[in-house]
Design an enzyme around this catalytic site. Structure first.
Site, PDB file in Angstrom:
ATOM      1  N   ASP A 243       0.832  -1.186   0.000  1.00  0.00           N
ATOM      2  CA  ASP A 243       0.000   0.000   0.000  1.00  0.00           C
ATOM      3  C   ASP A 243       0.879   1.252   0.000  1.00  0.00           C
ATOM      4  OD1 ASP A 243      -2.585   1.515   0.646  1.00  0.00           O
ATOM      5  OD2 ASP A 243      -1.310   2.011   2.361  1.00  0.00           O
TER       6      ASP A 243
ATOM      7  N   ASP B 170       0.044  10.232  -5.575  1.00  0.00           N
ATOM      8  CA  ASP B 170      -0.842  10.257  -6.743  1.00  0.00           C
ATOM      9  C   ASP B 170      -1.845   9.107  -6.643  1.00  0.00           C
ATOM     10  OD1 ASP B 170      -1.934  10.460  -9.263  1.00  0.00           O
ATOM     11  OD2 ASP B 170      -0.195   9.637 -10.305  1.00  0.00           O
TER      12      ASP B 170
END
Length: 283
Positions: free
Chosen positions: A145, A166
């Site tokens: 993650d 992003d």
């Protein structure tokens, strides 16, 4: 919204994001000490604008393809040069339909002693990313993650570098998560350059994020936005922004030169707009 990189590669939002990122990397390259790039939501790293995903949306035709038509003003082209160089390099190696994702763009700019951490949780996307970065000892792809990667890799041992955040904006509370994670990261590494990308569909969410960052007392912020005035009937994204903490010296001045020219070239309607706002520029 769900902003998956492959469908939008080379669109107007990518042009803004990658042109500014390339400029930041050039500023980092100007000093002899090494730096590290941390890309929290890296995507596949390299895209083919002839792929099924890209051809389904054709968004690149109103993005990078417009830049290919002719040069901008000489002053704007001087700012755009690192991005143009990356485009030329990837096309030379992989063909005219190749487009650099942020990991490839970073790898192109980095020197032998600089390093890249690129995180991607989606398994098929990670496998493609790992293939793109393979055999380059400066780069490491992580199948984790992005928020975990951010927390685990700051501050870097180089003490200098840029974090690109992003996310795909797949979750309803993504702006809240972005704000929380950025503030926490900045407290842990306050001298790093942070570049936050965001889509603009919900102005309230964007302003709430900006207000949250201001209220956290973070100094030296640069906010850049482009609205291409995309017709509502066309659907999709029509405006995008970047929030940059600790922008390199002169980046705001360079953005003031680039954004008007870029907005004019990428406009899809009669009333495009841009924003170049310095927030507490002296820290």
């Amino acid at each position: 919204m769900n902003y998956r990189h492959g469908f939008h590669a080379g669109n107007f939002a990518d042009v803004l994001k990658h042109a500014v990122l390339a400029r930041i990397l050039q500023h980092l390259d100007a000093k002899p000490t090494p730096y590290r790039v941390i890309d929290t939501h890296a995507g596949v790293g390299r895209y083919d604008l002839d792929s099924e995903e890209a051809l389904r949306t054709h968004e690149w035709k109103d993005g990078v393809a417009r830049l290919d038509r002719s040069p901008l003003s000489a002053a704007a082209e001087a700012v755009l040069e690192p991005y143009r160089a990356a485009l030329a390099a990837i096309r030379s190696e992989y063909g005219p339909s190749a487009y650099p994702g942020s990991p490839w763009l970073c790898r192109h700019a980095m020197r032998p002693f600089d390093r890249l951490i690129a995180a991607e949780l989606h398994p098929p996307t990670y496998r493609k990313l790992a293939e793109v970065l393979a055999r380059d000892g400066r780069c490491k792809a992580l199948a984790i993650d992005g928020w975990t990667a951010l927390r685990a890799n700051i501050p870097p041992k180089e003490r200098r570098g840029v974090v690109l955040i992003d996310p795909p904006f797949e979750e309803k509370d993504e702006f809240a998560t972005l704000t929380e994670q950025f503030i926490a990261a900045h407290r842990k590494w306050p001298t790093g350059i942070y570049m936050l990308w965001y889509p603009i569909k919900d102005r309230t969410a964007v302003e709430t994020m900006a207000d949250g960052v201001r209220e956290a007392g973070i100094g030296r912020l640069l906010r850049l936005e482009i609205d291409v005035d995309r017709p509502e009937a066309a659907g999709g994204l029509g405006a995008t922004g970047l929030l940059i903490a600790n922008p390199p010296w002169k980046l705001a001045e360079e953005a003031e030169t680039l954004l008007p020219a870029l907005t004019e070239r990428l406009a899809q309607g009669q009333k495009p707009r841009y924003l170049c706002e310095q927030i507490r520029p002296d820290g």
